[in-house]
Design an enzyme around this catalytic site. Structure first.
Site, PDB file in Angstrom:
ATOM      1  N   ARG A 160       0.812  -1.240   0.000  1.00 40.07           N
ATOM      2  CA  ARG A 160       0.000   0.000   0.000  1.00 40.07           C
ATOM      3  C   ARG A 160       0.838   1.280   0.000  1.00 40.07           C
ATOM      4  NH1 ARG A 160      -3.018  -2.853   3.835  1.00 40.07           N
ATOM      5  NH2 ARG A 160      -4.842  -3.831   2.888  1.00 40.07           N
TER       6      ARG A 160
ATOM      7  N   LYS B 174       3.869  12.080 -10.572  1.00 42.32           N
ATOM      8  CA  LYS B 174       3.044  11.145 -11.342  1.00 42.32           C
ATOM      9  C   LYS B 174       3.805   9.838 -11.567  1.00 42.32           C
ATOM     10  CE  LYS B 174       0.746  14.552 -14.320  1.00 42.32           C
ATOM     11  NZ  LYS B 174       0.600  14.900 -15.740  1.00 42.32           N
TER      12      LYS B 174
ATOM     13  N   GLU C 107      11.645  19.557 -23.937  1.00 46.75           N
ATOM     14  CA  GLU C 107      10.807  20.028 -22.815  1.00 46.75           C
ATOM     15  C   GLU C 107      11.438  21.264 -22.163  1.00 46.75           C
ATOM     16  OE1 GLU C 107       7.779  18.758 -22.038  1.00 46.75           O
ATOM     17  OE2 GLU C 107       7.796  16.817 -23.056  1.00 46.75           O
TER      18      GLU C 107
ATOM     19  N   LYS D 202       9.622  24.001 -13.607  1.00 45.22           N
ATOM     20  CA  LYS D 202       8.558  22.996 -13.435  1.00 45.22           C
ATOM     21  C   LYS D 202       8.093  22.945 -11.975  1.00 45.22           C
ATOM     22  CE  LYS D 202       6.564  18.607 -14.513  1.00 45.22           C
ATOM     23  NZ  LYS D 202       6.626  17.226 -14.960  1.00 45.22           N
TER      24      LYS D 202
ATOM     25  N   GLU E 159      -3.074  19.519 -11.459  1.00 45.66           N
ATOM     26  CA  GLU E 159      -3.360  19.886 -12.842  1.00 45.66           C
ATOM     27  C   GLU E 159      -4.705  20.543 -13.067  1.00 45.66           C
ATOM     28  OE1 GLU E 159      -2.709  16.563 -15.489  1.00 45.66           O
ATOM     29  OE2 GLU E 159      -1.091  17.701 -16.409  1.00 45.66           O
TER      30      GLU E 159
ATOM     31  N   ARG F  67      -0.823  24.473 -14.124  1.00 42.11           N
ATOM     32  CA  ARG F  67      -0.032  23.384 -14.694  1.00 42.11           C
ATOM     33  C   ARG F  67      -0.360  23.183 -16.173  1.00 42.11           C
ATOM     34  NH1 ARG F  67       1.489  17.992 -11.214  1.00 42.11           N
ATOM     35  NH2 ARG F  67       2.668  16.913 -12.820  1.00 42.11           N
TER      36      ARG F  67
ATOM     37  N   ASN G  72       1.327  22.211 -21.019  1.00 44.54           N
ATOM     38  CA  ASN G  72       0.807  21.481 -22.186  1.00 44.54           C
ATOM     39  C   ASN G  72       1.073  22.204 -23.504  1.00 44.54           C
ATOM     40  OD1 ASN G  72      -0.176  19.355 -20.706  1.00 44.54           O
ATOM     41  ND2 ASN G  72      -2.172  20.331 -20.380  1.00 44.54           N
TER      42      ASN G  72
ATOM     43  N   HIS H 170       1.714  20.399 -26.762  1.00 44.84           N
ATOM     44  CA  HIS H 170       1.286  19.012 -26.528  1.00 44.84           C
ATOM     45  C   HIS H 170      -0.041  18.655 -27.194  1.00 44.84           C
ATOM     46  CE1 HIS H 170       4.637  18.829 -23.810  1.00 44.84           C
ATOM     47  NE2 HIS H 170       4.359  17.585 -23.444  1.00 44.84           N
TER      48      HIS H 170
ATOM     49  N   HIS I 221       0.806  15.588 -29.155  1.00 41.84           N
ATOM     50  CA  HIS I 221       0.153  14.293 -28.879  1.00 41.84           C
ATOM     51  C   HIS I 221      -0.573  13.762 -30.106  1.00 41.84           C
ATOM     52  CE1 HIS I 221       0.037  14.890 -24.241  1.00 41.84           C
ATOM     53  NE2 HIS I 221       0.998  14.053 -24.583  1.00 41.84           N
TER      54      HIS I 221
ATOM     55  N   HIS J  74       8.267  11.078 -27.855  1.00 43.76           N
ATOM     56  CA  HIS J  74       7.431  12.181 -27.370  1.00 43.76           C
ATOM     57  C   HIS J  74       8.079  13.560 -27.575  1.00 43.76           C
ATOM     58  CE1 HIS J  74       4.624  14.246 -24.716  1.00 43.76           C
ATOM     59  NE2 HIS J  74       5.654  14.720 -24.048  1.00 43.76           N
TER      60      HIS J  74
HETATM   61  N1  NAD Z   1       5.752  11.138 -14.721  1.00 43.54           N
HETATM   62  C1  NAD Z   1       5.821  12.202 -15.512  1.00 43.54           C
HETATM   63  O1  NAD Z   1       5.416  13.289 -15.138  1.00 43.54           O
HETATM   64  C2  NAD Z   1       6.435  12.055 -16.868  1.00 43.54           C
HETATM   65  C3  NAD Z   1       6.784  13.198 -17.608  1.00 43.54           C
HETATM   66  C4  NAD Z   1       7.428  13.032 -18.838  1.00 43.54           C
HETATM   67  C5  NAD Z   1       7.685  11.763 -19.333  1.00 43.54           C
HETATM   68  N2  NAD Z   1       7.303  10.673 -18.599  1.00 43.54           N
HETATM   69  C6  NAD Z   1       7.560   9.319 -19.098  1.00 43.54           C
HETATM   70  O2  NAD Z   1       8.951   9.167 -19.282  1.00 43.54           O
HETATM   71  C7  NAD Z   1       9.174   8.165 -20.256  1.00 43.54           C
HETATM   72  C8  NAD Z   1      10.271   8.631 -21.184  1.00 43.54           C
HETATM   73  O3  NAD Z   1      11.431   8.849 -20.423  1.00 43.54           O
HETATM   74  P1  NAD Z   1      12.879   8.695 -21.072  1.00 43.54           P
HETATM   75  O4  NAD Z   1      12.916   9.431 -22.340  1.00 43.54           O
HETATM   76  O5  NAD Z   1      13.872   9.013 -20.018  1.00 43.54           O
HETATM   77  O6  NAD Z   1      12.911   7.139 -21.466  1.00 43.54           O
HETATM   78  P2  NAD Z   1      13.727   5.906 -20.878  1.00 43.54           P
HETATM   79  O7  NAD Z   1      13.574   5.783 -19.409  1.00 43.54           O
HETATM   80  O8  NAD Z   1      13.349   4.719 -21.702  1.00 43.54           O
HETATM   81  O9  NAD Z   1      15.229   6.303 -21.194  1.00 43.54           O
HETATM   82  C9  NAD Z   1      15.634   6.447 -22.523  1.00 43.54           C
HETATM   83  C10 NAD Z   1      16.838   5.552 -22.839  1.00 43.54           C
HETATM   84  O10 NAD Z   1      17.994   6.149 -22.284  1.00 43.54           O
HETATM   85  C11 NAD Z   1      18.709   5.194 -21.513  1.00 43.54           C
HETATM   86  N3  NAD Z   1      19.380   5.967 -20.477  1.00 43.54           N
HETATM   87  C12 NAD Z   1      18.815   6.647 -19.442  1.00 43.54           C
HETATM   88  N4  NAD Z   1      19.751   7.317 -18.762  1.00 43.54           N
HETATM   89  C13 NAD Z   1      20.940   7.062 -19.362  1.00 43.54           C
HETATM   90  C14 NAD Z   1      22.279   7.487 -19.150  1.00 43.54           C
HETATM   91  N5  NAD Z   1      22.581   8.360 -18.173  1.00 43.54           N
HETATM   92  N6  NAD Z   1      23.238   7.021 -19.966  1.00 43.54           N
HETATM   93  C15 NAD Z   1      22.932   6.173 -20.991  1.00 43.54           C
HETATM   94  N7  NAD Z   1      21.695   5.750 -21.263  1.00 43.54           N
HETATM   95  C16 NAD Z   1      20.712   6.192 -20.454  1.00 43.54           C
HETATM   96  C17 NAD Z   1      17.700   4.196 -21.054  1.00 43.54           C
HETATM   97  O11 NAD Z   1      18.278   2.961 -20.784  1.00 43.54           O
HETATM   98  C18 NAD Z   1      16.762   4.160 -22.251  1.00 43.54           C
HETATM   99  O12 NAD Z   1      17.281   3.253 -23.205  1.00 43.54           O
HETATM  100  C19 NAD Z   1       7.852   7.920 -20.948  1.00 43.54           C
HETATM  101  O13 NAD Z   1       7.324   6.684 -20.522  1.00 43.54           O
HETATM  102  C20 NAD Z   1       6.977   9.049 -20.446  1.00 43.54           C
HETATM  103  O14 NAD Z   1       5.608   8.698 -20.361  1.00 43.54           O
HETATM  104  C21 NAD Z   1       6.692  10.799 -17.397  1.00 43.54           C
HETATM  105 ZN    ZN Z   2       5.800  16.275 -22.625  1.00 42.89          ZN
END
Ligand code: NAD
Ligand code: ZN
Length: 383
Positions: A126, A148, A190, A232, A242, A246, A250, A253, A257, A269
């Protein structure tokens, strides 16, 4: 960048706040850092396999050596792992290793890891405390701020999740040196958005800093990470759930999107948001809301990121428009757009977003269809 920055996040008054600590090399001080924020019996360090090899193992061993019992859990890299199945696998592995309610989760990695491991932490027994160590620029700048967590479902991205704020976020800009260039661009898209909506000085600085960050310079990376986090945090602290301010985040976006959906999620993205910002700035210009030249400024910055400023070859403007109507952030079936008044400033409106005539959107999309700008696919390298 300052020697060390601590940015305090106030989580909307409900949940407790948490600090974001930013310093080169800070990942090596995890045991001491964590002590002040989490008292757990055991630590589950969760990382994808790639980041586990680069930093996850080092952090788990560092914690263990510092008197904090830690164990590394890993999963295959990429969005395909952000699923309920992977959540179940990690949770089962922790149960099997006899982790209990007195444990904490340390997420080391990109946004996929933060969202997935955060959801494990939100639901395990939990809810157990959670520490984020973002290693991609997307994670440092965007996903580790805001609380999130969640996973994707067959029906769409991020459909199952929870708000679960970390106790502590540890950002070591140095780790971005191993990040592929294309992944750096994803995070920087971003960052451009942060400047575009709220900070003209930052936006101007980014024009100089982007090439340095793209080339892996640690100083510029730290500067950008700190300023983007501050922006942010400023927005999220005022509006965790949101409902109001916030929404400015967007920007880019609504069309971003729609392009992402029209490409059946084959484009990353950040690439879609970069294009979305240029398109939405043009929409604003056509409506007389956004100062002329704003779209050009943003297009120049997007080009510095080697990201596209046109729709991918073959993508139909009508299809993109249709996807804007499916946007879950719309109102009464109409998409809402955040528009700028000028670079660095959102145009004021009733709730930061507004309705835009479909004809104007279609006109802008048509002007950007069937051309091919450099690096149009923006496809992900090395994933
Ligand atoms: N929670 C939120 O508010 C929020 C906001 C934006 C994005 N997201 C989510 O984030 C995700 C995208 O994140 P991302 O782009 O980091 O993707 P990811 O976590 O898949 O990382 C991208 C790639 O980079 C590699 N990597 C990460 N750090 C590294 C480093 N220091 N050196 C070498 N390789 C490295 C990873 O292994 C992966 O292959 C999506 O699922 C998206 O929905 C969430
Ligand atoms: Zn975004």
């Amino acid at each position: 960048m300052l020697l060390e920055d601590t940015i305090q996040v106030q989580a909307g008054g409900r949940a407790r706040g948490y600090p974001i600590r930013v310093r080169n090399g800070i990942r090596r001080s995890m045991p001491q850092l964590i002590s002040g924020h989490v008292k757990a019996h055991r630590y589950a360090v969760i990382a994808d396999e790639r980041v586990a090899e680069l930093y996850g193992r080092e952090i788990a061993e560092g914690l263990d050596g510092g008197g904090k019992k830690a164990r590394l859990f890993s999963f295959p890299p990429g969005e395909a792992s952000k699923t309920r199945e992977e959540w179940a696998r990690l949770t089962d592995a922790m149960l099997e290793a006899r982790f209990g309610r007195d444990c904490a989760v340390v997420a080391v990695g990109g946004g996929v890891t933060g969202d997935l491991a955060g959801f494990v932490a939100a639901t395990f027994m939990r809810g157990v405390p959670f520490v984020q160590v973002p290693t991609s620029l997307v994670a440092m700048i965007d996903s580790s701020v805001g609380g999130k967590t969640g996973v994707d479902a067959p029906g769409g991205k991020n459909l199952v999740g929870a708000f679960h704020s970390p106790r502590l976020v540890v950002v070591d800009p140095e780790v971005a040196v191993t990040l592929p260039r294309g992944e750096r661009a994803q995070g920087l898209a971003e960052a451009v958005k942060h400047g575009a909506v709220l900070d003209p000085v930052y936006l101007a600085d980014l024009e100089n800093d982007i090439p340095c960050v793209m080339n892996g310079e640690v100083g510029a990376t730290g500067r950008v990470v700190v300023r983007s986090i501050e922006i942010k945090v400023g927005v999220v602290s005022k509006d965790e759930r949101e409902s109001g301010l916030r929404k400015v985040l967007n920007f880019g976006h609504t069309l971003g999107h729609a392009v992402e959906a029209a490409a059946d999620y084959s484009l990353p993205h950040g690439s879609c948001v970069a294009l979305g910002m240029v398109l939405e700035a043009e929409v604003g210009e056509k409506m007389g809301i956004t100062r002329k030249g704003t779209a050009g400024t943003l297009a120049r910055m997007v080009s510095l990121l080697d990201l596209p400023t046109d729709l991918p070859p073959g993508m139909d403007p009508g299809t993109v428009l249709a996807f804007t109507h499916a946007d879950k952030k719309g109102r009464a079936g109409r998409p809402r757009y955040v528009l700028l008044s000028q670079p660095g400033q959102v145009a004021a409106s009733e709730d930061w977003a507004r309705d835009v005539p479909d004809e104007i959107v279609l006109e802008v999309l048509a002007q950007h269809a069937g051309r091919s700008s450099g690096g149009a696919s923006g496809a992900r390298e090395g994933v």
